[in-house]
Design a protein around this motif. Structure first.
Motif, PDB file in Angstrom:
ATOM      1  N   GLY A 169       0.792  -1.216   0.000  1.00 48.09           N
ATOM      2  CA  GLY A 169       0.000   0.000   0.000  1.00 48.09           C
ATOM      3  C   GLY A 169       0.832   1.278   0.000  1.00 48.09           C
ATOM      4  O   GLY A 169       1.897   1.348  -0.612  1.00 48.09           O
ATOM      5  N   ARG A 170       0.355   2.281   0.704  1.00 56.53           N
ATOM      6  CA  ARG A 170       1.004   3.596   0.706  1.00 56.53           C
ATOM      7  C   ARG A 170       2.287   3.549   1.519  1.00 56.53           C
ATOM      8  O   ARG A 170       2.346   2.934   2.589  1.00 56.53           O
ATOM      9  N   ALA A 171       3.319   4.230   1.011  1.00 59.85           N
ATOM     10  CA  ALA A 171       4.607   4.191   1.690  1.00 59.85           C
ATOM     11  C   ALA A 171       5.422   5.435   1.364  1.00 59.85           C
ATOM     12  O   ALA A 171       5.222   6.077   0.328  1.00 59.85           O
ATOM     13  N   ALA A 172       6.338   5.755   2.266  1.00 55.71           N
ATOM     14  CA  ALA A 172       7.355   6.775   2.017  1.00 55.71           C
ATOM     15  C   ALA A 172       8.632   6.054   1.634  1.00 55.71           C
ATOM     16  O   ALA A 172       8.975   5.024   2.234  1.00 55.71           O
ATOM     17  N   GLN A 173       9.342   6.567   0.622  1.00 52.28           N
ATOM     18  CA  GLN A 173      10.591   5.907   0.240  1.00 52.28           C
ATOM     19  C   GLN A 173      11.593   6.895  -0.336  1.00 52.28           C
ATOM     20  O   GLN A 173      11.239   7.990  -0.791  1.00 52.28           O
ATOM     21  N   THR A 174      12.849   6.479  -0.311  1.00 55.22           N
ATOM     22  CA  THR A 174      13.935   7.280  -0.854  1.00 55.22           C
ATOM     23  C   THR A 174      15.057   6.349  -1.286  1.00 55.22           C
ATOM     24  O   THR A 174      15.088   5.176  -0.885  1.00 55.22           O
ATOM     25  N   LEU A 205      14.995   2.679   0.525  1.00 55.45           N
ATOM     26  CA  LEU A 205      14.504   2.599   1.902  1.00 55.45           C
ATOM     27  C   LEU A 205      13.033   2.976   1.894  1.00 55.45           C
ATOM     28  O   LEU A 205      12.668   4.047   1.416  1.00 55.45           O
ATOM     29  N   ARG A 206      12.190   2.096   2.421  1.00 60.96           N
ATOM     30  CA  ARG A 206      10.746   2.303   2.345  1.00 60.96           C
ATOM     31  C   ARG A 206      10.089   2.066   3.701  1.00 60.96           C
ATOM     32  O   ARG A 206      10.463   1.131   4.407  1.00 60.96           O
ATOM     33  N   GLN A 207       9.128   2.935   4.029  1.00 64.72           N
ATOM     34  CA  GLN A 207       8.346   2.759   5.261  1.00 64.72           C
ATOM     35  C   GLN A 207       6.865   2.894   4.940  1.00 64.72           C
ATOM     36  O   GLN A 207       6.416   3.964   4.528  1.00 64.72           O
ATOM     37  N   PRO A 208       6.076   1.825   5.114  1.00 67.39           N
ATOM     38  CA  PRO A 208       4.627   1.941   4.916  1.00 67.39           C
ATOM     39  C   PRO A 208       4.020   2.940   5.907  1.00 67.39           C
ATOM     40  O   PRO A 208       4.474   3.046   7.049  1.00 67.39           O
TER      41      PRO A 208
END
Length: 202
Positions: free
Chosen positions: A140-145, A197-200
Motif C-alpha cells: 500500500g502507501r509508503a514513504a521511500q527514498t 529505503l521504504r516505510q509503509p
C-alpha cells in the motif's frame, strides 16, 4: 524478450536526497523469515542460499513452460524490532527480525513454486528450503527514498524519514521497514551501494 520489472514498476525507482510518497502495488514474493545480524547470522546466509536457487529455477520454468522470460529481481527484506531505535540510533543488528524477499511475476503459481522447490531440493543446495514460501504482499502507501552508500550509514536517512517527513505529512508508520537492494554487495564498494529505503504509512 526478457521483461525487467524494475523498469515497469515505478516503485522500484526512488529519488536520492528526497523522500516521496508512493502507492506500492500488490505483488508475489518468495519469502523466508529470520532473526539476527545479517552480517554474522547463519540464518541470513542460509536464507540467501535458498531464495536465489528457487528464484532462478522459477525464471527457467517461466521461460520454458510459459514462453515468458524475465530478469530475476533484486533481493529485498522487511526489517523490524520491538524497539525501532535499533534501526536509527543504536543500530543493534542482533535485535533485528527480518523477512527476506524476492519478487516473482503474478503468472507464477503455487504449482510452479512446488516444481521449482522440488528441482532445487534434488540438487541439495538450498539449506532451509522447507522455510521458503510464496506469498502475495500488499504494502500500500509508503514513504521511500534512494540511499547511496554503506548500509551502516542509513541511520540519519531513516531518522529523517521517521521523525521528520512522516509526521510533517500527518502520517503514521505502519507495517515493517522495507529495503530493496539494487546493488550486489559482493561486487560493489560500500560507498556506492544503492538501496531503496521504504516505510509503509497511513
Amino acid at each position: 524478450m526478457r521483461v525487467d520489472f524494475k523498469k515497469q514498476i515505478n516503485t522500484y525507482r526512488a529519488p536520492r536526497g528526497d523522500i516521496e510518497l508512493v502507492r506500492v502495488p500488490a505483488m508475489k514474493f518468495l519469502m523466508i523469515d529470520g532473526r539476527g545480524d545479517p552480517n554474522t547470522s547463519n540464518a541470513f546466509a542460509d536464507a540467501l542460499a535458498t531464495v536465489y536457487p528457487v528464484a532462478y529455477r522459477l525464471k527457467f520454468l517461466s521461460k520454458v513452460d510459459l514462453g515468458s522470460d524475465y530478469v530475476v529481481m533484486p533481493l529485498e527484506a522487511l526489517w523490524w524490532s520491538a524497539d525501532m531505535d535499533t534501526f536509527t540510533t543504536s543500530r543493534d543488528k542482533s535485535r533485528w527480525d527480518w523477512t527476506m524477499m524476492n519478487m516473482v511475476p503474478d503468472r507464477i503459481t503455487d504449482d510452479h513454486f512446488d516444481a521449482a522447490r522440488q528441482a532445487v531440493e534434488r540438487k541439495g543446495s538450498a539449506p532451509v528450503l522447507s522455510a521458503l514460501r510464496l506469498e502475495r504482499f500488499d504494502e500500500g502507501r509508503a514513504a521511500q527514498t534512494l540511499h547511496i552508500g554503506s548500509y551502516d550509514a542509513e541511520g540519519p536517512v531513516l531518522e529523517a524519514m521517521h521523525r521528520q517527513f512522516i509526521p510533517a505529512h500527518s502520517l503514521t508508520m505502519t507495517g515493517k521497514h522495507h529495503e530493496i537492494y539494487l546493488s550486489d554487495s559482493r561486487r560493489t564498494a560500500a560507498d556506492k551501494l544503492k538501496v531503496i529505503l521504504r516505510q509503509p504509512v497511513f
